[in-house]
Scaffold this motif. Structure first.
Motif, PDB file in Angstrom:
ATOM      1  N   ARG A 189       0.813  -1.066  -0.167  1.00 51.35           N
ATOM      2  CA  ARG A 189       0.066   0.179   0.003  1.00 51.35           C
ATOM      3  C   ARG A 189       0.825   1.270   0.107  1.00 51.35           C
ATOM      4  O   ARG A 189       0.289   2.351  -0.683  1.00 51.35           O
ATOM      5  N   ILE A 190       1.997   1.090   0.609  1.00 56.96           N
ATOM      6  CA  ILE A 190       2.819   2.264   0.752  1.00 56.96           C
ATOM      7  C   ILE A 190       3.787   2.553  -0.508  1.00 56.96           C
ATOM      8  O   ILE A 190       3.621   3.499  -0.745  1.00 56.96           O
ATOM      9  N   SER A 191       3.965   1.718  -1.200  1.00 59.25           N
ATOM     10  CA  SER A 191       5.034   1.777  -2.259  1.00 59.25           C
ATOM     11  C   SER A 191       4.644   1.728  -3.707  1.00 59.25           C
ATOM     12  O   SER A 191       5.083   2.202  -4.659  1.00 59.25           O
ATOM     13  N   SER A 192       3.352   0.935  -3.674  1.00 60.45           N
ATOM     14  CA  SER A 192       2.959   0.552  -5.100  1.00 60.45           C
ATOM     15  C   SER A 192       1.950   1.572  -5.870  1.00 60.45           C
ATOM     16  O   SER A 192       1.205   2.289  -5.252  1.00 60.45           O
ATOM     17  N   ASP A 193       2.103   1.815  -7.208  1.00 57.79           N
ATOM     18  CA  ASP A 193       1.195   2.647  -7.831  1.00 57.79           C
ATOM     19  C   ASP A 193       0.230   1.622  -8.547  1.00 57.79           C
ATOM     20  O   ASP A 193      -0.413   2.199  -9.445  1.00 57.79           O
ATOM     21  N   MET A 194       0.275   0.593  -8.244  1.00 61.23           N
ATOM     22  CA  MET A 194      -0.884  -0.282  -8.954  1.00 61.23           C
ATOM     23  C   MET A 194      -2.378   0.175  -8.673  1.00 61.23           C
ATOM     24  O   MET A 194      -2.616   0.530  -7.445  1.00 61.23           O
ATOM     25  N   GLN A 195      -2.816   0.486  -9.621  1.00 59.82           N
ATOM     26  CA  GLN A 195      -4.580   0.745  -9.683  1.00 59.82           C
ATOM     27  C   GLN A 195      -5.508  -0.768  -9.083  1.00 59.82           C
ATOM     28  O   GLN A 195      -5.356  -1.642  -9.666  1.00 59.82           O
ATOM     29  N   THR A 196      -6.281  -0.193  -8.107  1.00 61.57           N
ATOM     30  CA  THR A 196      -7.177  -1.274  -7.671  1.00 61.57           C
ATOM     31  C   THR A 196      -8.523  -1.062  -8.097  1.00 61.57           C
ATOM     32  O   THR A 196      -8.782   0.202  -8.357  1.00 61.57           O
ATOM     33  N   PRO A 197      -9.319  -1.811  -8.086  1.00 56.12           N
ATOM     34  CA  PRO A 197     -10.700  -1.652  -8.532  1.00 56.12           C
ATOM     35  C   PRO A 197     -11.286  -0.581  -7.616  1.00 56.12           C
ATOM     36  O   PRO A 197     -11.130  -0.206  -6.322  1.00 56.12           O
ATOM     37  N   ALA A 198     -12.240   0.165  -8.263  1.00 58.61           N
ATOM     38  CA  ALA A 198     -13.077   1.227  -7.618  1.00 58.61           C
ATOM     39  C   ALA A 198     -14.046   0.494  -6.419  1.00 58.61           C
ATOM     40  O   ALA A 198     -14.525  -0.481  -6.440  1.00 58.61           O
ATOM     41  N   PRO A 199     -14.007   1.270  -4.971  1.00 58.92           N
ATOM     42  CA  PRO A 199     -14.711   0.681  -4.007  1.00 58.92           C
ATOM     43  C   PRO A 199     -16.220   0.458  -4.410  1.00 58.92           C
ATOM     44  O   PRO A 199     -16.716   1.341  -5.008  1.00 58.92           O
ATOM     45  N   PHE A 200     -16.812  -0.556  -4.004  1.00 54.52           N
ATOM     46  CA  PHE A 200     -18.296  -0.882  -3.848  1.00 54.52           C
ATOM     47  C   PHE A 200     -19.047  -0.108  -2.888  1.00 54.52           C
ATOM     48  O   PHE A 200     -18.958  -0.382  -1.729  1.00 54.52           O
ATOM     49  N   LEU A 201     -19.674   1.087  -3.398  1.00 52.95           N
ATOM     50  CA  LEU A 201     -20.084   2.298  -2.268  1.00 52.95           C
ATOM     51  C   LEU A 201     -21.529   2.452  -2.306  1.00 52.95           C
ATOM     52  O   LEU A 201     -22.085   2.907  -1.442  1.00 52.95           O
ATOM     53  N   ARG A 202     -22.190   2.319  -3.510  1.00 53.02           N
ATOM     54  CA  ARG A 202     -23.514   2.618  -3.994  1.00 53.02           C
ATOM     55  C   ARG A 202     -24.391   1.514  -3.983  1.00 53.02           C
ATOM     56  O   ARG A 202     -25.407   1.664  -3.196  1.00 53.02           O
TER      57      ARG A 202
END
Length: 227
Positions: free
Chosen positions: A206-219
């Motif tokens: 989490r600190i070092s990576s620029d990897m894109q993660t899926p958008a959170p499930f919020l709605r």
């Protein structure tokens, strides 16, 4: 959270969720799960780990059911909003449950269902089950694997099962006389060492990576739909 040189220990915050709201008898003891939770807290403590007990009796959950993410910004109950921030800031979790009808505790599922999976995502958890009888809640643990994986906190492979927990730990979570304390400590430690390893690995990522993660499930569920 700040960057750390490789090899330097990072503090890990571990939330220990107690999955029981039973506070009366029979059966006895009334809060058997609290003994197990305290035993886990004792075993988790070390210089770089900060374990925190989350007891569902401390939370007045809204009825009818309404999860935190269903409230407008800033309108969720204060105690639930505070717990949401704790979950988001944690590095890993210990989920403790008795067995109800071959499944996990409804009290634990109810509490966890109030929070979106994005708060737990990419963090590990240990599964701990117990019983007053001989099976140690093992069937609940099988159910918990799929539930927790869907929630986003990925279970480590080594689970903990404690049969006849009232004969293993006293009310303060210490081994009772005649119990092989070091053997029980080693049994808990196997799961927690996996938890620490994965928590540190995920923390560094989490600190070092620029990897894109899926958008959170919020709605709503459409956010997970296929095209």
């Amino acid at each position: 959270m700040t960057d750390h040189p490789k090899g330097q220990d990072m503090t890990q915050t571990i939330l220990v969720f107690l999955g029981s709201v039973r506070d009366s008898t029979p059966p006895r003891p009334a809060r058997l799960g609290l003994r197990v939770a305290k035993a886990c807290l004792h075993q988790l403590v070390r210089p770089v780990v900060a374990p925190v007990l989350i007891d569902p009796l401390d939370f007045d959950l809204p009825r009818p059911f309404k999860p935190v993410f269903a409230y407008a910004a800033g309108k969720a109950p204060t105690h639930l909003d505070a717990l949401a921030r704790q979950i988001a800031a944690a590095d890993g979790y210990v989920m403790i449950s008795p067995e109800y009808n071959h499944s996990m505790s409804p009290a634990l599922a109810d509490l966890l269902n109030h929070f979106g999976s994005s708060l737990f995502a990419y963090k590990p958890c240990s599964i701990v089950t117990y019983s007053a009888g001989q099976w140690g809640g093992t069937r609940a643990a099988v159910n918990m694997r799929s539930f927790l994986s869907e929630l986003g906190c990925l279970p480590v492979s080594a689970m903990i099962h404690i049969p006849k927990a009232q004969e293993v730990f006293d009310p303060e979570g210490q081994p009772l006389p005649g119990v092989d304390g070091p053997q029980w400590a080693g049994y808990l430690e196997r799961s927690f060492q996996q938890l620490f390893w994965w928590a540190e690995a995920a923390q560094r990522q989490r600190i070092s990576s620029d990897m894109q993660t899926p958008a959170p499930f919020l709605r709503d569920p459409s956010q997970r739909n296929a095209p």
